[in-house]
Enzyme design. Structure first.
Site, PDB file in Angstrom:
ATOM      1  N   ASP A 171      -3.891 -12.868   3.841  1.00 40.80           N
ATOM      2  CA  ASP A 171      -5.192 -12.468   4.360  1.00 40.80           C
ATOM      3  C   ASP A 171      -6.309 -12.850   3.399  1.00 40.80           C
ATOM      4  OD1 ASP A 171      -4.197 -10.632   2.548  1.00 40.80           O
ATOM      5  OD2 ASP A 171      -4.319  -8.905   3.909  1.00 40.80           O
ATOM      6  N   HIS A 182       0.824  -1.228   0.000  1.00 38.91           N
ATOM      7  CA  HIS A 182       0.000   0.000   0.000  1.00 38.91           C
ATOM      8  C   HIS A 182       0.853   1.271   0.000  1.00 38.91           C
ATOM      9  CE1 HIS A 182      -3.557  -2.363   0.543  1.00 38.91           C
ATOM     10  NE2 HIS A 182      -3.230  -2.780   1.741  1.00 38.91           N
ATOM     11  N   HIS A 220      -6.089  -7.524  -0.275  1.00 41.05           N
ATOM     12  CA  HIS A 220      -6.292  -6.103  -0.569  1.00 41.05           C
ATOM     13  C   HIS A 220      -5.592  -5.739  -1.882  1.00 41.05           C
ATOM     14  CE1 HIS A 220      -6.494  -6.447   3.893  1.00 41.05           C
ATOM     15  NE2 HIS A 220      -7.549  -5.669   3.707  1.00 41.05           N
ATOM     16  N   ASP A 227      -2.360 -10.863  -2.130  1.00 41.26           N
ATOM     17  CA  ASP A 227      -2.938 -10.328  -0.888  1.00 41.26           C
ATOM     18  C   ASP A 227      -4.412 -10.015  -1.154  1.00 41.26           C
ATOM     19  OD1 ASP A 227      -1.779  -8.778   1.825  1.00 41.26           O
ATOM     20  OD2 ASP A 227      -3.602  -7.883   1.009  1.00 41.26           O
TER      21      ASP A 227
HETATM   22 ZN   LIG Z   1      -3.852  -7.300   2.878  1.00 44.83          ZN
END
Ligand SMILES: [Zn+2]
Length: 299
Positions: free
Chosen positions: A241, A122, A160, A158
């Protein structure tokens, strides 16, 4: 079982985002325990990243800002990204392990993995966010390019969207970026229509995605990215995740699915070195199981 090389740093344990924060040191401790139990020789302590490698991705003024903030005791960088006094050194150590994994794989010594925290996908050029300070996967990709591996495929599994990675490579056709992520979810980016210069392949999917669909979708994304294009090195933004039971999201993978993802990469990029860079995964024992399954598939 002899595992591939796993680069890490004990300094990565020193980043303390707060006792209630999901990105806890216990995550990496669980990974270290699992790797040691399987192969006590696999873990290797890496040196922290040097400024030269970091500055290919982040400007010096941003790195100075992080260092200054840490030396004054730390602070809050966004609502979920906290810095303690050791956090900048932990982030440099994490990037350093990713760099060491690149060197290992580049030199033909086998696929490699960086077991690290804080995560990186991120982080933007000059902005920490989403538990991330430094864009480890992109730092790894730029290092590989500096070593002469020009075309880099980054696969982000991931849960996200890797908004930082995308922002840092989306105008650069030498890097292709594939991300399968839950949507809508933090950070809100990652629509299929975001194509960069034709080098970005986003696959947003709703929560509850069945594992077989996940594997098929990621395989398709990789195939699209590889159409008429062969990478010189693959970087995986390896978040865990996406597993069933993760407190931050709603995908349903089990450890047994990571070998399917690795096999998909190995069969579509035969002979190309693969470097895994750890991202999220917020149930420590599940994270460790996912990493171990990935490592066994990289042998
Ligand atoms: Zn994540």
């Amino acid at each position: 079982m002899t595992l591939p090389a796993v680069f890490t740093s004990l300094r990565c344990l020193d980043h303390e985002p707060g006792s209630a924060h999901p990105e806890s040191p216990e995550r990496l401790r669980a990974v270290h325990r699992a790797v040691r139990a399987e192969d006590p020789t696999a873990l290797r302590e890496a040196e922290p990243a040097l400024a030269e490698a970091l500055e290919r991705v982040h400007p010096a003024r941003y790195l100075d800002h992080l260092a200054t903030l840490a030396s004054s005791g730390g602070g809050m960088l966004d609502y979920d990204t906290f810095m303690s006094s050791a956090s900048f050194e932990a982030a440099r150590a994490a990037a350093g392990a990713a760099l060491a994994a690149v060197h290992h794989a580049h030199e033909g010594r086998g696929h490699a993995f960086a077991a690290i925290r804080p995560p990186g996908h991120h982080a933007l050029r000059e902005t920490a966010m989403g538990f991330c300070f430094l864009a480890n996967a992109v730092i790894a990709a730029r290092q590989a390019q500096a070593l002469g591996r020009h075309r880099i495929l980054i696969v982000d599994w991931d849960v996200h969207h890797g908004n930082g990675t995308q922002a840092l490579v989306e105008r650069d056709p030498s890097v292709r970026f594939v991300s399968l992520h839950q949507w809508p979810l933090y950070p809100g980016t990652g629509a299929a229509s975001e194509r960069g210069v034709g080098n970005v392949f986003n696959i947003p999917q709703p929560p509850g995605l069945p594992p077989a669909q996940y594997v098929a979708d990621l395989r398709q994304g990789i195939a699209s990215a590889l159409a008429g294009w062969k990478p010189d090195l693959v970087v995986i933004s390896a978040g865990y995740d996406s597993m069933q039971g993760d407190p931050l999201a709603g995908f349903t993978l089990e450890p047994s699915h990571y070998p399917d993802l690795i096999e998909s990469l190995r069969s579509s990029c035969p002979g190309v070195p693969i470097v895994g860079v750890m991202e999220g995964g917020y149930v420590p024992e599940r994270l460790a199981a996912g990493v171990l399954a990935t490592l066994k598939a990289l042998i």
